[in-house]
Scaffold this motif. Structure first.
Motif, PDB file in Angstrom:
ATOM      1  N   SER A 144       0.834  -1.134   0.056  1.00  0.00           N
ATOM      2  CA  SER A 144      -0.020  -0.041   0.010  1.00  0.00           C
ATOM      3  C   SER A 144       0.737   1.290  -0.046  1.00  0.00           C
ATOM      4  O   SER A 144       1.994   1.365   0.370  1.00  0.00           O
ATOM      5  N   GLY A 145       0.281   2.516  -0.399  1.00  0.00           N
ATOM      6  CA  GLY A 145       1.027   3.592  -0.221  1.00  0.00           C
ATOM      7  C   GLY A 145      -0.003   4.675  -0.127  1.00  0.00           C
ATOM      8  O   GLY A 145      -1.170   4.564  -0.234  1.00  0.00           O
ATOM      9  N   LEU A 146       0.691   5.876   0.578  1.00  0.00           N
ATOM     10  CA  LEU A 146      -0.362   7.179   0.817  1.00  0.00           C
ATOM     11  C   LEU A 146       0.532   8.413   0.603  1.00  0.00           C
ATOM     12  O   LEU A 146       1.610   8.404   0.797  1.00  0.00           O
ATOM     13  N   ARG A 147      -0.267   9.231  -0.141  1.00  0.00           N
ATOM     14  CA  ARG A 147       0.487  10.550  -0.401  1.00  0.00           C
ATOM     15  C   ARG A 147      -0.549  11.699  -0.086  1.00  0.00           C
ATOM     16  O   ARG A 147      -1.971  11.718  -0.516  1.00  0.00           O
ATOM     17  N   GLY A 148      -0.172  12.993   0.398  1.00  0.00           N
ATOM     18  CA  GLY A 148      -1.188  14.055   0.653  1.00  0.00           C
ATOM     19  C   GLY A 148      -0.706  15.233  -0.053  1.00  0.00           C
ATOM     20  O   GLY A 148       0.329  15.471  -0.354  1.00  0.00           O
ATOM     21  N   PHE A 149      -1.726  16.111  -0.361  1.00  0.00           N
ATOM     22  CA  PHE A 149      -1.386  17.257  -0.883  1.00  0.00           C
ATOM     23  C   PHE A 149      -2.113  18.550  -0.157  1.00  0.00           C
ATOM     24  O   PHE A 149      -3.279  18.162   0.110  1.00  0.00           O
ATOM     25  N   THR A 150      -1.772  19.607  -0.275  1.00  0.00           N
ATOM     26  CA  THR A 150      -2.516  20.648   0.317  1.00  0.00           C
ATOM     27  C   THR A 150      -2.651  21.929  -0.460  1.00  0.00           C
ATOM     28  O   THR A 150      -1.597  22.155  -1.433  1.00  0.00           O
ATOM     29  N   SER A 151      -3.763  22.737  -0.480  1.00  0.00           N
ATOM     30  CA  SER A 151      -3.857  24.004  -1.218  1.00  0.00           C
ATOM     31  C   SER A 151      -4.511  24.872  -0.561  1.00  0.00           C
ATOM     32  O   SER A 151      -5.864  24.501  -0.101  1.00  0.00           O
ATOM     33  N   GLU A 152      -4.117  25.889   0.100  1.00  0.00           N
ATOM     34  CA  GLU A 152      -4.638  26.669   1.232  1.00  0.00           C
ATOM     35  C   GLU A 152      -5.205  26.125   2.243  1.00  0.00           C
ATOM     36  O   GLU A 152      -4.343  25.072   3.192  1.00  0.00           O
ATOM     37  N   ASP A 153      -6.401  26.078   2.675  1.00  0.00           N
ATOM     38  CA  ASP A 153      -6.687  25.235   3.784  1.00  0.00           C
ATOM     39  C   ASP A 153      -7.514  23.918   3.369  1.00  0.00           C
ATOM     40  O   ASP A 153      -8.401  23.139   4.138  1.00  0.00           O
ATOM     41  N   SER A 154      -7.389  23.479   2.157  1.00  0.00           N
ATOM     42  CA  SER A 154      -7.848  22.180   1.572  1.00  0.00           C
ATOM     43  C   SER A 154      -6.885  21.046   1.496  1.00  0.00           C
ATOM     44  O   SER A 154      -5.611  21.397   1.393  1.00  0.00           O
ATOM     45  N   ARG A 155      -7.036  19.964   1.756  1.00  0.00           N
ATOM     46  CA  ARG A 155      -6.354  18.700   1.629  1.00  0.00           C
ATOM     47  C   ARG A 155      -6.973  17.585   0.973  1.00  0.00           C
ATOM     48  O   ARG A 155      -8.177  17.558   0.467  1.00  0.00           O
ATOM     49  N   LEU A 156      -5.904  16.989   0.141  1.00  0.00           N
ATOM     50  CA  LEU A 156      -6.262  15.846  -0.697  1.00  0.00           C
ATOM     51  C   LEU A 156      -5.499  14.912  -0.217  1.00  0.00           C
ATOM     52  O   LEU A 156      -4.081  14.921  -0.318  1.00  0.00           O
ATOM     53  N   LEU A 157      -6.370  13.675   0.060  1.00  0.00           N
ATOM     54  CA  LEU A 157      -5.245  12.542   0.499  1.00  0.00           C
ATOM     55  C   LEU A 157      -5.620  11.323  -0.686  1.00  0.00           C
ATOM     56  O   LEU A 157      -6.748  11.078  -1.023  1.00  0.00           O
ATOM     57  N   TYR A 158      -4.520  10.661  -1.063  1.00  0.00           N
ATOM     58  CA  TYR A 158      -4.760   9.536  -2.068  1.00  0.00           C
ATOM     59  C   TYR A 158      -4.020   8.514  -1.332  1.00  0.00           C
ATOM     60  O   TYR A 158      -2.920   8.340  -0.902  1.00  0.00           O
ATOM     61  N   GLN A 159      -4.821   7.144  -1.364  1.00  0.00           N
ATOM     62  CA  GLN A 159      -4.267   5.787  -0.867  1.00  0.00           C
ATOM     63  C   GLN A 159      -4.667   5.073  -1.857  1.00  0.00           C
ATOM     64  O   GLN A 159      -5.651   4.922  -2.596  1.00  0.00           O
TER      65      GLN A 159
END
Length: 269
Positions: A126-141
């Motif tokens: 498995s793998g996990l990666r996150g991204f931010t843009s201002e106060d938003s978050r995007l999590l990809y698993q």
């Protein structure tokens, strides 16, 4: 009407054929079979697995990059420790007058979103990666969870807009939070199967009114799957969710087929 009897020569032929078949299966005087019959199925080698397992390196290669979601998304180093306190709450079971079992599904949703465990436990890499843009978050698993487990998770997610359309949860400080779960309208068609929701939580944070909105999407490719959770206090950018799904599914397909994902995503119309 009386059915005519078979001619004697037909019966004799059938008996003779039966005798020949029985004789062919018998051994000769030396004890060695005169003939052996091997079924075509026994001659065939076992069929290969329909979908290869996801390796550790493959799981990392299948993770999306900032280029896959465009805009101002930045790679985050602490995504594995993200916890959204707006998702903490105990579901008010009393609201579910005719289907109290549904309350458990709603609680599972909140707990799964808070702990990033919607997909359950992996059966492999498995793998996990996150991204931010201002106060938003995007999590990809992404990971190998087994097709049966993933299908069960997808079916469960698809049932939530009806079971958990709107309910109240009590935060740790005793304040109420209103949660709405609706179907994500017209998500892109990716993978072998997909479930897509939009979850909105309204309440207070640090004593101030707050509202967080999240796209919650899961797709399956063979025995592997991926989840995209995207949003924040300023709402959700659905376009980024679409890009994460489209490019993520393509990367996963490439990895499972033995290919190296392209450094830049394909353009979707």
């Amino acid at each position: 009407m009386t059915r005519p009897s078979r001619p004697a020569r037909v019966l004799a032929s059938a008996l003779a054929a039966g005798t020949l078949l029985a004789t062919a299966a018998c051994a000769d005087e030396s004890g060695t079979p005169e003939a052996s019959t091997v079924s075509p199925a026994a001659e065939r080698s076992p069929a290969p697995s329909a979908t290869p397992a996801l390796t550790g390196a493959g799981a990392q290669a299948a993770l999306i990059t900032p280029a896959d979601i465009e805009d101002d998304w930045q790679l985050a180093n602490d995504a594995a420790t993200w916890r959204n306190t707006m998702l903490v709450g105990k579901v008010d079971v009393a609201q579910f007058l005719t289907a109290k079992a549904d309350a458990a599904d709603c609680q599972r949703l909140l707990d799964g979103l808070y702990s990033d465990s919607l997909l359950g436990r992996t059966t492999g890499a498995s793998g996990l990666r996150g991204f931010t843009s201002e106060d938003s978050r995007l999590l990809y698993q992404v990971g190998d969870y087994g097709s049966a487990n993933l299908n069960a998770t997808l079916d469960w997610l698809k049932s939530l807009p009806e079971k958990c359309n709107q309910f109240t949860a009590t935060a740790a400080d005793g304040s109420p939070r209103t949660v709405q779960v609706v179907e994500y309208k017209e998500p892109p068609k990716v993978g072998d199967a997909l479930a897509a929701l939009t979850v909105t939580v309204q309440g207070t944070s640090n004593g101030q009114p707050a509202k967080t909105t999240l796209d919650v999407t899961v797709f399956r490719v063979g025995a592997s799957g991926a989840a995209v959770t995207n949003g924040g206090l300023s709402g959700v950018d659905h376009d980024s969710t679409v890009l994460a799904l489209q490019n993520g599914a393509q990367r996963l397909k490439d990895v499972l087929s033995g290919k190296t994902p392209a450094p830049l995503p394909s353009q979707f119309d």
